[in-house]
Scaffold this active site. Structure first.
Site: not given
Length: 192
Positions: A116, A130-133
Site C-alpha cells: 500500500r 482500491l478500497h481503503y480497507r
C-alpha cells in the site's frame, strides 16, 4: 465508495528494497478473487521497466541476490516490462474490468501495508481504484497463532517462495484459505 461485496484484489509488488521514496517498483501483480477466495480471472502481472539506468544501485546485496535468482533483473535487462505509467494504467483497467466501477475491491495480501505504501508513492491511480480497507494475511496469521492453540497456517514448506509477484499472491491466498479453514473448524458446532 463502498467495498465491493464479492471481489477482493490481491496485490503484490516486487521492489528494489524497503525504501519507497528512493526505490523502484519492478513488478506488480494482482489476482481478483471472490469471497470464497476463488480466482475469477487470469492474474494481472507486469514487469516495470525502471525510468533510470541507475535503478540497481539502490538494491542491497540481499535484494540483488533475490532478484538475480528469480530472474527479475535479467528480464528487465533483456528489455521486458513497460514504463510504470503504462503498468499502472493497465492495472487500473484490469481492476475495473473484473470489479466494475460501482464498488472498489478490498485490497489483500501479505504484509499489505508495504505494498500500500509503495502503491501510494508510485502508483496513486492504482491505489485510488482500491478500497481503503485491507485484508492483511500476515497479521491474521500472527493473530491466530498468538491467540489460539493453532499452529502457524503459513504453507511455507509446501509452497516455497520464488519472490515473484504472482506466486507470492498465490501463497497469500493459500494462507488465507488455511486460516479460514482453521477458524471454521474451531467455530463449528461440536457434536454431542
Amino acid at each position: 465508495m463502498s467495498a465491493h461485496p464479492d471481489r477482493i484484489a490481491w496485490l503484490d509488488t516486487e521492489t528494489t528494497g524497503l525504501d519507497e521514496t528512493n526505490g523502484h517498483l519492478l513488478e506488480i501483480a494482482i489476482i481478483i478473487t471472490d469471497n470464497e477466495l476463488n480466482e475469477i480471472a487470469e492474474p494481472f502481472s507486469q514487469i516495470v521497466r525502471p525510468a533510470t539506468a541507475q535503478w540497481k544501485t539502490v538494491m542491497n546485496d540481499f535484494v540483488t541476490d533475490m532478484h538475480t535468482v528469480n530472474g527479475l533483473i535479467a528480464a528487465i535487462d533483456d528489455g521486458e516490462g513497460a514504463p510504470l505509467v503504462q503498468v499502472e494504467f493497465d492495472a487500473v483497467n484490469y481492476i475495473h474490468c473484473h470489479c466494475g466501477t460501482e464498488f472498489k475491491p478490498m485490497l489483500a495480501g501479505n504484509s499489505i501495508t508495504f505494498d500500500r505504501v509503495w502503491t501510494a508513492h508510485h502508483t496513486p491511480a492504482l491505489l485510488a481504484a482500491l478500497h481503503y480497507r485491507s485484508i492483511d494475511v500476515t497479521s491474521l496469521d500472527q493473530f491466530v497463532t498468538r491467540s489460539t492453540s493453532l499452529e502457524s497456517l503459513n504453507p511455507d514448506d509446501t509452497m516455497p517462495s520464488d519472490h515473484r509477484a504472482v506466486s507470492d499472491l498465490r501463497r497469500s491466498i493459500a494462507v488465507a484459505k488455511h486460516i479460514r479453514q482453521g477458524i471454521n473448524g474451531a467455530l463449528a458446532p461440536q457434536a454431542g
